[in-house]
Design an enzyme around this catalytic site. Structure first.
Site, short mmCIF file in Angstrom:
data_model
loop_
_atom_site.label_atom_id
_atom_site.label_comp_id
_atom_site.label_asym_id
_atom_site.label_seq_id
_atom_site.Cartn_x
_atom_site.Cartn_y
_atom_site.Cartn_z
N GLY A 1 -16.60 17.66 -18.47
CA GLY A 1 -16.96 16.34 -18.88
C GLY A 1 -16.20 15.83 -20.00
O GLY A 1 -15.01 16.24 -20.28
N CYS B 1 -9.33 14.71 -13.95
CA CYS B 1 -8.78 15.21 -15.17
C CYS B 1 -7.36 15.82 -14.82
O CYS B 1 -6.62 15.93 -16.09
CB CYS B 1 -9.73 16.48 -15.90
SG CYS B 1 -10.32 17.75 -14.78
N LYS C 1 -27.66 21.10 -14.04
CA LYS C 1 -28.17 19.76 -14.67
C LYS C 1 -26.91 18.74 -14.00
O LYS C 1 -25.84 18.51 -14.53
CB LYS C 1 -28.22 19.66 -16.01
CG LYS C 1 -29.04 18.69 -16.43
CD LYS C 1 -28.48 17.04 -16.25
CE LYS C 1 -27.65 16.65 -17.07
NZ LYS C 1 -27.15 15.23 -16.68
N GLU D 1 -14.39 22.39 -19.83
CA GLU D 1 -13.47 21.63 -19.14
C GLU D 1 -13.34 20.25 -19.52
O GLU D 1 -14.11 19.34 -19.06
CB GLU D 1 -13.32 22.06 -17.60
CG GLU D 1 -12.16 21.85 -16.97
CD GLU D 1 -11.82 20.47 -16.56
OE1 GLU D 1 -11.39 19.84 -17.36
OE2 GLU D 1 -12.04 20.22 -15.36
N GLU E 1 -7.89 8.97 -22.22
CA GLU E 1 -8.15 9.27 -20.90
C GLU E 1 -8.73 8.05 -20.24
O GLU E 1 -9.69 7.50 -20.61
CB GLU E 1 -9.04 10.41 -20.65
CG GLU E 1 -9.19 11.06 -19.14
CD GLU E 1 -10.06 12.10 -19.03
OE1 GLU E 1 -11.02 12.18 -19.50
OE2 GLU E 1 -9.52 13.14 -18.31
P1 NAI Z 1 -20.14 12.90 -20.15
O1 NAI Z 1 -19.56 14.06 -20.80
O2 NAI Z 1 -20.93 12.09 -20.87
O3 NAI Z 1 -21.08 13.46 -18.97
C1 NAI Z 1 -21.01 14.67 -18.11
C2 NAI Z 1 -22.18 15.32 -17.90
O4 NAI Z 1 -22.65 15.73 -19.32
C3 NAI Z 1 -23.09 14.66 -17.31
O5 NAI Z 1 -24.01 15.45 -16.46
C4 NAI Z 1 -24.02 14.11 -18.31
O6 NAI Z 1 -25.48 13.86 -17.92
C5 NAI Z 1 -23.87 15.20 -19.42
N1 NAI Z 1 -24.25 15.06 -20.72
C6 NAI Z 1 -24.05 13.83 -21.49
N2 NAI Z 1 -24.43 13.71 -22.75
C7 NAI Z 1 -25.04 15.07 -22.70
C8 NAI Z 1 -25.57 15.56 -24.03
N3 NAI Z 1 -25.53 15.09 -25.32
N4 NAI Z 1 -26.12 16.85 -23.78
C9 NAI Z 1 -26.07 17.31 -22.71
N5 NAI Z 1 -25.45 16.92 -21.63
C10 NAI Z 1 -25.04 15.81 -21.65
O7 NAI Z 1 -19.15 12.10 -19.56
P2 NAI Z 1 -19.25 10.45 -19.00
O8 NAI Z 1 -19.83 9.49 -20.19
O9 NAI Z 1 -20.15 10.47 -17.62
O10 NAI Z 1 -17.87 10.07 -18.83
C11 NAI Z 1 -17.03 9.40 -19.70
C12 NAI Z 1 -15.52 9.85 -19.67
O11 NAI Z 1 -15.37 11.23 -19.84
C13 NAI Z 1 -14.68 9.52 -18.27
O12 NAI Z 1 -14.30 8.24 -18.29
C14 NAI Z 1 -13.69 10.45 -18.41
O13 NAI Z 1 -12.78 10.05 -19.03
C15 NAI Z 1 -14.38 11.58 -18.96
N6 NAI Z 1 -14.93 12.66 -18.08
C16 NAI Z 1 -14.10 13.78 -17.77
C17 NAI Z 1 -14.49 14.69 -16.75
C18 NAI Z 1 -13.60 15.92 -16.64
O14 NAI Z 1 -13.35 16.07 -15.39
N7 NAI Z 1 -12.89 16.42 -17.28
C19 NAI Z 1 -15.71 14.30 -16.03
C20 NAI Z 1 -16.11 13.53 -16.39
C21 NAI Z 1 -16.11 12.62 -17.20
#
Ligand code: NAI
Ligand code: MG
Length: 503
Positions: free
Chosen positions: A240, A296, A187, A262, A397
């Protein structure tokens, strides 16, 4: 069905991607639809991509479950390895198309993507090399039994991918899961749906059986959440945001799903006065602004010994002038836009917060408004000095090109500041004192500590976080661990079992 993925960096006509990839077929969404995906360099849509709904996730999971019972489930490891090697070769030939697609979707420079994708070929080769080494052990007990363990695939894996490094994240999860003999439903993030579909074409060409690799782009709250809740999914591998992971733990509790997480970091990059200052500044400035700060692992808290603090602040100010921010299709560009509008807003709001909290803005801090870049999500490379570790910009972050420079007085204080965070993914230490290198690196709470280097990450180095930076490790010799269960078999050598009720 032929799927056309070639696209040029400057393509102005809207690209259309119609199909999800489920059970070895290109299919239209049943109950999802289509979304426009934005090119963050222009702020305008560059493609229309399919998104799946609940029914699409259901049929992808069914395909993945069914594939486990078919030829894939019986395939010996060396044959899985051969398929993954074929995928690596096809991936290698497709890196230019993939680099452009990744860049259009997430805004990082094409050349950065190209370098990362070239490394991912090695990653797939590494996973292939592990596919036939999932050995168990024999356990010496006594002469009456033969006891041994086998390593079996955990089952159907949901891989939930972020937008900041879509293909790398997909590679780390999918490569390891397939090598272990699992099947996957990927996904991708709603902001970057396209590259995982191109990967599906390569998987198809490589000859993987139907249902082994499925891709359903979709909304996190719909397709993502349903994948996490699905009783027939054994494990979720997620990169994420921490709050998303906590939500997933609740959603996936019904069938006690396994999770790997992660979840980001707030890495301390510590520069002692006895360091090779030139190299330390090269690394610290690179790590502050590379990938527009959207990684990250980057050193977002730069901890500098007070005697060299102003010198380092000045060096950051000077280096910021050398950063060429521009259209990511240009080969000479160092930094592209923020990947999406939400992230742009988040970064700008943290820049405002830093100023309200009393940090000293050394340079940058604004959205770029030159005619060529004004409609994209570009932010100046930014430096804040006199940051304290209590400020929000040091604790949360940001994920933008914002370096926060924090002074410290001695080793103890540096370690205390470094560890005063909920995160623990990576850290950097710059010192030429060997004893100090050992002392400090061993006391920093982080999954990876780099000494006199930074962002050195390979397929063979385990990667993951302690504390709130996540659960589990990707990469390394044990990269398949998260996708395997250990099962024990005990076989009696006599076959006799006494009657316990005889007397
Ligand atoms: P997110 O955690 O919401 O999104 C990442 C993935 O999770 C996407 O594929 C999204 O569709 C999915 N997702 C979101 N809500 C979900 C749910 N309830 N159930 C299952 N899947 C779900 O991150 P977002 O909102 O795109 O980014 C926000 C912040 O998160 C960024 O500003 C950053 O600080 C952090 N982040 C950290 C990452 C890392 O590499 N550790 C990568 C992306 C974001
Ligand atoms: Mg979110």
């Amino acid at each position: 069905m032929a799927v056309q993925f070639s696209v040029t960096p400057q393509e102005t006509t809207l690209q259309r991607y119609e199909h999800l990839y489920i059970n070895g077929e290109w299919v239209t969404p049943l109950d999802g639809g289509y979304i426009e995906t934005i090119d963050p360099a222009s702020g305008k849509p560059w493609a229309v991509a399919p998104i799946g709904g609940i029914q699409d996730i259901d049929r992808a999971v069914l395909a993945a479950r069914t594939a486990l019972k078919g030829p894939w489930g019986k395939m010996p490891g060396h044959e899985r390895a051969a398929l993954i090697r074929r995928l690596a070769d096809l991936f290698s030939a497709a890196t230019e198309d993939l680099a452009i697609i990744e860049s259009r979707d997430n805004g990082n420079p094409v050349r950065d993507h190209r370098n990362s994708l070239a490394a991912q070929v090695q990653w797939y080769q590494w996973f292939a090399s592990l596919a036939d080494k999932t050995q168990g052990t024999t356990i010496p007990i006594d002469d009456s039994v033969h006891a041994f363990t086998t390593r079996v695939p955990i089952g159907v894996v949901g891989a939930i991918i972020p937008w900041n490094a879509p293909m790398l994240s997909t590679c780390l999860k999918v490569g390891a899961a397939l090598a272990a003999g699992c099947t996957v439903v990927v996904k991708p993030a709603e902001q970057t749906p396209v590259s995982a579909l191109l990967l599906a074409r390569l998987v198809h060409e490589a000859g993987f059986p139907p249902g082994v690799y499925n891709v359903v782009p979709g909304l996190g709250t719909v397709a993502g959440a349903h994948l996490v809740q699905h009783p027939d999914v054994n494990k979720i591998s997620f990169t994420g945001e921490g709050s998303t992971a906590k939500r997933m733990l609740r959603d996936g509790s019904e069938n006690l799903k396994r999770f790997s997480f992660e979840l980001g970091g707030k890495a301390p990059h510590i520069i002692f006065a006895d360091a090779d200052i030139e190299s330390a500044i090269n690394a610290a400035t690179a790590s502050a602004w590379r990938l527009t700060g959207q990684s990250c692992a980057l050193g977002s808290r730069v901890l500098v010994e007070r005697s060299i603090y102003e010198r380092v602040v000045e060096a950051f100010r000077e280096r910021a002038k050398c950063v060429r921010v521009g259209l990511p299709s240009r080969e000479d560009v160092h930094m592209g836009p923020q990947s999406n509008e939400a992230q742009l807003k988040k970064t700008l709001s943290y820049i405002a917060v830093a100023q309200q909290e009393g940090a000293r803005l050394v340079t940058g801090g604004k959205r770029i408004s030159t005619p060529e870049l004004a409609s994209g999500y570009f932010v100046e490379p930014t430096v804040f000095a006199d940051v304290t570790n209590q400020m929000r910009v040091a604790r949360e972050e940001i994920f933008g090109p914002v370096a926060c420079l924090i002074p410290f007085d001695d080793e103890e204080e540096a370690i205390a500041i470094a560890n005063d965070t909920i995160y623990g993914l990576t850290a950097g230490v710059w010192t030429q004192d060997l004893g100090r290198a050992h002392r400090v690196s061993s006391r920093i709470e982080a999954g990876t500590v780099w000494v006199n280097t930074y962002s050195f990450l390979r397929w063979s180095t385990p990667y993951g976080g302690v504390k709130s930076s996540g659960w589990g490790r990707e990469n390394g010799i044990n990269a398949l661990e998260p996708y395997l269960e250990t099962c024990t078999t005990v076989i009696s050598k006599t076959g006799k079992f006494p009657d316990l009720y005889a007397d």
